[in-house]
Write an enzyme that holds these catalytic residues in place. Structure first.
Site, mmCIF file in Angstrom:
data_model
loop_
_atom_site.group_PDB
_atom_site.id
_atom_site.type_symbol
_atom_site.label_atom_id
_atom_site.label_comp_id
_atom_site.label_asym_id
_atom_site.label_seq_id
_atom_site.Cartn_x
_atom_site.Cartn_y
_atom_site.Cartn_z
ATOM 1 N N GLU A 106 56.059 17.048 -15.866
ATOM 2 C CA GLU A 106 56.267 17.568 -15.302
ATOM 3 C C GLU A 106 56.306 15.846 -13.779
ATOM 4 O O GLU A 106 55.733 16.319 -12.681
ATOM 5 C CB GLU A 106 55.329 18.467 -14.371
ATOM 6 N N HIS A 148 49.736 20.132 -8.914
ATOM 7 C CA HIS A 148 50.809 21.927 -9.779
ATOM 8 C C HIS A 148 49.819 22.391 -10.522
ATOM 9 O O HIS A 148 49.264 22.193 -11.332
ATOM 10 C CB HIS A 148 51.852 20.591 -10.369
ATOM 11 N N HIS A 197 50.073 27.217 -12.429
ATOM 12 C CA HIS A 197 50.399 28.058 -12.484
ATOM 13 C C HIS A 197 49.180 29.203 -12.174
ATOM 14 O O HIS A 197 49.382 29.777 -13.147
ATOM 15 C CB HIS A 197 50.663 28.777 -13.879
ATOM 16 N N TYR A 213 49.307 34.954 9.626
ATOM 17 C CA TYR A 213 48.863 33.176 10.092
ATOM 18 C C TYR A 213 48.760 31.805 9.068
ATOM 19 O O TYR A 213 49.306 31.497 9.799
ATOM 20 C CB TYR A 213 48.486 33.353 11.936
ATOM 21 N N HIS A 226 57.501 29.478 -12.923
ATOM 22 C CA HIS A 226 57.115 28.490 -12.907
ATOM 23 C C HIS A 226 55.071 29.017 -12.967
ATOM 24 O O HIS A 226 54.511 28.879 -13.423
ATOM 25 C CB HIS A 226 58.076 27.279 -12.812
ATOM 26 N N TYR A 256 43.852 23.159 15.202
ATOM 27 C CA TYR A 256 42.871 24.094 14.107
ATOM 28 C C TYR A 256 42.536 23.058 13.647
ATOM 29 O O TYR A 256 42.302 22.425 12.509
ATOM 30 C CB TYR A 256 44.005 25.354 13.265
#
Length: 540
Positions: A350, A369, A371, A390, A432, A486
């Site tokens: 990837e 990345h 799964h 939120y 994916h 925040y």
């Protein structure tokens, strides 16, 4: 044999477990006796212990075996794994259909026997009762091609057998029919079984099958059937898995179709590292630590995910098919911004997504990345995560979008990802998983975990049969403005717009730099605050 299992060589050996003192004593005593295939017997016991540690089995419900000359070794019936010793691993003769020793083999010995008798490539078998596989099996459901990782089992689906009583020839026949040319299947109202070229790979496949079952069930819990990949796409997947998770020297004997759909590797640089040195030691270790944390947090399994961070001139990314627990600094691959990699290990399949994020988004300094179960479940239905909470704004927008589907490792997938990200920092990848980026590895991993938490909460809400209330655009504008302040301290705030200042998170009145009132200045209207300090507070 499917090359997807090649990545599992080190995955299982890296699992840690503790042998009990009683078990150590039993093994020490028995090692003084002559017991054939001692190392294989110990490996069977260790696999059983790992199976329970991983949570894909409980008690003595499952059983494990491996092929040896003339037959196979299988766990004895009813012996807890924690007290199991080599004598409790029973030899069964494939020709005579007879067992040797003082212990009766597992009641499911027939399934093991028939796999070894009919499937010459099978060298190890794992049978278990994992939660989600068993839940699907109780509905006589297989696992369809809702996710490309179904191809890890060697086919376009993982079938469920017809029901038959445990321990019978009827069950074994039903299992063989459900397996067909594949390496894993569910057993009606029972559990699952799989085989592989060794114990480590068979156990890896058992765990991956349970992960797929969990993702599929999570998708079904929303009351909608996931999008299923086409037969043509799964033909491509099966071809790609011939090179998935493999380094160049492990690839040989491909058909023309498999060569056409092989994992696309970036060009390799001919430049050598100076004096064999590996640059960016600390950052390479941080990438490895991020991968380990990702699996420990439960947002990834095996080596499905990948992580990277930006460095001068390019980025560092995990190598293809290397178990995180076995990763060393040289397994973190440097790629330059021309798309060339350096070193002896090929980058993750990837790599394009990481490359295009760094190339197109200057503020991105780290990418994760994975799964994760609930993100994957939503993505299999091509659903985004709307502003039901939120905290969706933590990803930088009013929604976390889901991409259009594209084959993993392709430029099309990377282009779809960029479109779904737009100005946001997290996106789901159809059928994916998910991908996100941040200003450093810790914040990228935090956002990956937060995205999975939101996906889980959203699926829980949908599973009630009612659609959650979604916050308005105006409210999300306020939330996005509030997120500018925040979780930040006063010294980190600068460049706010008038609207962002108006909506800023309100802190209580500043009293003193002291840690508490008892060691602070005398109580007064201004808490003894120095004039200049008060002025700075007011301005802030």
């Amino acid at each position: 044999k499917s090359s997807i299992l090649a990545q599992a060589d080190n995955f299982i050996s890296s699992f840690k477990f503790q042998m009990s003192p009683l078990q150590q004593k039993r093994r020490a005593n028995e090692n003084e006796q002559v017991i054939c295939h001692l190392s294989e017997r110990n490996a069977v016991i260790e696999t059983c212990l790992k199976m329970n540690t991983m949570g894909i089995n409980q008690g003595t419900s499952g059983n494990v075996s491996c092929r040896v000359d003339g037959g196979f070794l299988v766990t004895a019936s009813g012996i807890p794994y924690e007290i199991m010793s080599p004598k409790h691993v029973v030899f069964v003769d494939l020709v005579a259909e007879a067992y040797f020793g003082n212990f009766v083999p597992s009641s499911e010995w027939r399934m093991h026997y028939d796999i070894y008798k009919n499937l010459p490539e099978a060298q190890a078998v794992v049978h278990a009762h994992p939660t989600y596989c068993t839940a699907l099996a109780c509905q006589r459901r297989g696992i369809p091609a809702f996710h490309y990782m179904v191809a890890a089992a060697g086919g376009k689906e993982i079938q469920c057998s017809e029901y038959a009583s445990f321990g019978t020839q009827e069950l074994s026949d039903a299992m063989l029919a459900a397996l067909g040319p594949r390496r894993s299947c569910l057993l009606g109202n029972h559990g699952m079984i799989c085989h592989g070229p060794n114990l480590g790979k068979a156990l890896w496949l058992a765990n991956e099958t349970e992960c797929l079952a969990r993702q599929y069930l999570s998708a079904l819990s929303m009351g909608q059937v996931p999008e299923i990949l086409s037969d043509q796409e799964m033909d491509v997947m099966l071809a790609k898995f011939k090179t998935y998770g493999k380094q160049p020297d492990q690839i040989a004997g491909l058909t023309d179709f498999e060569k056409k759909h092989a994992i696309s590797a970036p060009p390799k640089s001919s430049a050598e590292m100076v004096d064999g040195a590996i640059a960016h030691h600390e950052l390479r270790q941080q990438v490895i630590n991020t991968c380990l944390k990702m699996n420990a947090m439960g947002i990834n399994q095996g080596t499905s995910g990948n992580a990277s961070c930006r460095v001068p001139g390019g980025f560092l990314i995990t190598a293809s098919g290397v178990a995180y627990e076995m990763m060393r600094l040289e397994h973190i691959v440097f790629m330059d911004m021309d798309g060339t990699y350096y070193g002896n290990f090929m980058p993750s399949s990837e790599w394009r997504m990481h490359f295009d994020i760094y190339k197109g988004i200057p503020e991105a300094a780290a990418v994760v990345h994975a799964h994760p179960t609930y993100c994957t479940a939503l993505s299999s239905q091509r659903r985004a995560i709307p502003a039901f909470h939120y905290m969706v704004a933590a990803a930088g927008g009013k929604v976390i979008e889901c991409t259009e589907y594209a084959t993993f490792g392709t430029q099309e997938l990377s282009d779809n990802m960029l479109s779904a990200l737009a100005s946001r920092r997290s996106a789901l990848l159809a059928n994916h998983g998910m991908v996100c980026y941040g200003p450093n590895l810790d914040k990228a991993l935090w956002l990956a975990n937060e995205t999975e938490c939101l996906a889980r909460q959203y699926i829980c809400a949908l599973s009630t049969g009612c659609v959650p209330h979604v916050l308005s655009d105006d409210e999300m504008d306020v939330i996005l403005a509030k997120f500018k302040t925040y979780a930040k301290q006063p010294g980190h705030l600068a460049g706010l717009s008038a609207f962002e200042r108006e909506q800023a998170v309100r802190a209580p009145r500043f009293a003193s730099a002291a840690f508490c009132n008892c060691c602070g200045p005398p109580n007064s209207g201004d808490f003894g605050e120095h004039t200049a300090t008060k002025q700075r507070r007011v301005e802030t």
